[in-house]
Design a protein around this motif. Structure first.
Motif, short mmCIF file in Angstrom:
data_model
loop_
_atom_site.label_atom_id
_atom_site.label_comp_id
_atom_site.label_asym_id
_atom_site.label_seq_id
_atom_site.Cartn_x
_atom_site.Cartn_y
_atom_site.Cartn_z
N GLY A 167 5.76 -6.90 -5.12
CA GLY A 167 4.72 -7.04 -6.14
C GLY A 167 3.50 -6.19 -5.81
O GLY A 167 2.93 -5.53 -6.68
N PHE A 168 3.10 -6.18 -4.54
CA PHE A 168 1.98 -5.33 -4.11
C PHE A 168 2.31 -3.86 -4.35
O PHE A 168 1.45 -3.08 -4.78
CB PHE A 168 1.66 -5.54 -2.63
CG PHE A 168 0.97 -6.83 -2.31
CD1 PHE A 168 0.08 -7.42 -3.20
CD2 PHE A 168 1.22 -7.47 -1.11
CE1 PHE A 168 -0.56 -8.61 -2.89
CE2 PHE A 168 0.58 -8.66 -0.79
CZ PHE A 168 -0.30 -9.22 -1.68
N ALA A 169 3.54 -3.47 -4.06
CA ALA A 169 3.94 -2.08 -4.23
C ALA A 169 3.88 -1.68 -5.71
O ALA A 169 3.35 -0.62 -6.05
CB ALA A 169 5.35 -1.85 -3.68
N VAL A 170 4.41 -2.52 -6.58
CA VAL A 170 4.37 -2.23 -8.01
C VAL A 170 2.94 -2.19 -8.51
O VAL A 170 2.55 -1.28 -9.26
CB VAL A 170 5.20 -3.29 -8.80
CG1 VAL A 170 4.98 -3.17 -10.29
CG2 VAL A 170 6.67 -3.15 -8.46
N TYR A 171 2.12 -3.13 -8.08
CA TYR A 171 0.72 -3.16 -8.48
C TYR A 171 0.01 -1.87 -8.05
O TYR A 171 -0.70 -1.25 -8.82
CB TYR A 171 0.03 -4.38 -7.88
CG TYR A 171 -1.44 -4.46 -8.19
CD1 TYR A 171 -1.87 -4.98 -9.42
CD2 TYR A 171 -2.40 -4.00 -7.30
CE1 TYR A 171 -3.22 -5.05 -9.73
CE2 TYR A 171 -3.74 -4.06 -7.59
CZ TYR A 171 -4.15 -4.59 -8.81
OH TYR A 171 -5.48 -4.65 -9.11
N SER A 172 0.19 -1.47 -6.77
CA SER A 172 -0.50 -0.26 -6.33
C SER A 172 0.03 0.99 -7.01
O SER A 172 -0.71 1.95 -7.17
CB SER A 172 -0.43 -0.02 -4.84
OG SER A 172 0.39 -0.77 -4.14
N PHE A 173 1.27 0.97 -7.44
CA PHE A 173 1.82 2.13 -8.14
C PHE A 173 1.29 2.21 -9.57
O PHE A 173 1.00 3.30 -10.07
CB PHE A 173 3.36 2.05 -8.15
CG PHE A 173 4.02 3.21 -8.80
CD1 PHE A 173 4.06 4.45 -8.16
CD2 PHE A 173 4.62 3.10 -10.03
CE1 PHE A 173 4.67 5.53 -8.75
CE2 PHE A 173 5.24 4.18 -10.64
CZ PHE A 173 5.26 5.40 -9.99
N LEU A 174 1.14 1.07 -10.24
CA LEU A 174 0.76 1.05 -11.65
C LEU A 174 -0.73 1.02 -11.90
O LEU A 174 -1.20 1.52 -12.94
CB LEU A 174 1.41 -0.16 -12.35
CG LEU A 174 2.93 -0.16 -12.38
CD1 LEU A 174 3.44 -1.45 -13.03
CD2 LEU A 174 3.45 1.06 -13.12
#
Length: 96
Positions: free
Chosen positions: A83-90
């Motif tokens: 979730g952190f990875a997706v958030y930082s990507f988006l």
């Protein structure tokens, strides 16, 4: 053998803590504090503070392990990091 097992656990805990803490923000802050204050007091405070933090983590982990399986903790932790990875990507960084 009890002594061999204790030494193995001690070695693993030391390596995990040492590698995880090396170069993090608290170490940088400790360097700055030791440069400005009594280094012996900084060492004593750092050792006591880290021991208390680690002790709370051990007790909390033991209590958590009695209620939740290790597999569930690993899956939940993995999902949180994804979730952190997706958030930082988006999400765009406003300071970039």
């Amino acid at each position: 053998d009890g002594k061999g097992e204790a030494l193995r656990v001690l070695s693993q805990a030391f390596a995990l803590t040492f590698l995880a803490e090396w170069g993090d923000r608290s170490q940088i802050a400790t360097i700055a504090l030791a440069a400005a204050k009594d280094p012996y007091g900084v060492v004593a405070g750092g050792v006591v503070g880290h021991a208390m933090c680690t002790g709370l983590a051990v007790v909390g982990g033991r209590m958590l392990a009695a209620r939740i399986s290790e597999k569930h903790v690993a899956v939940c932790g993995g999902l949180i990091f994804l979730g952190f990875a997706v958030y930082s990507f988006l999400v765009e960084d406003p300071q970039a």
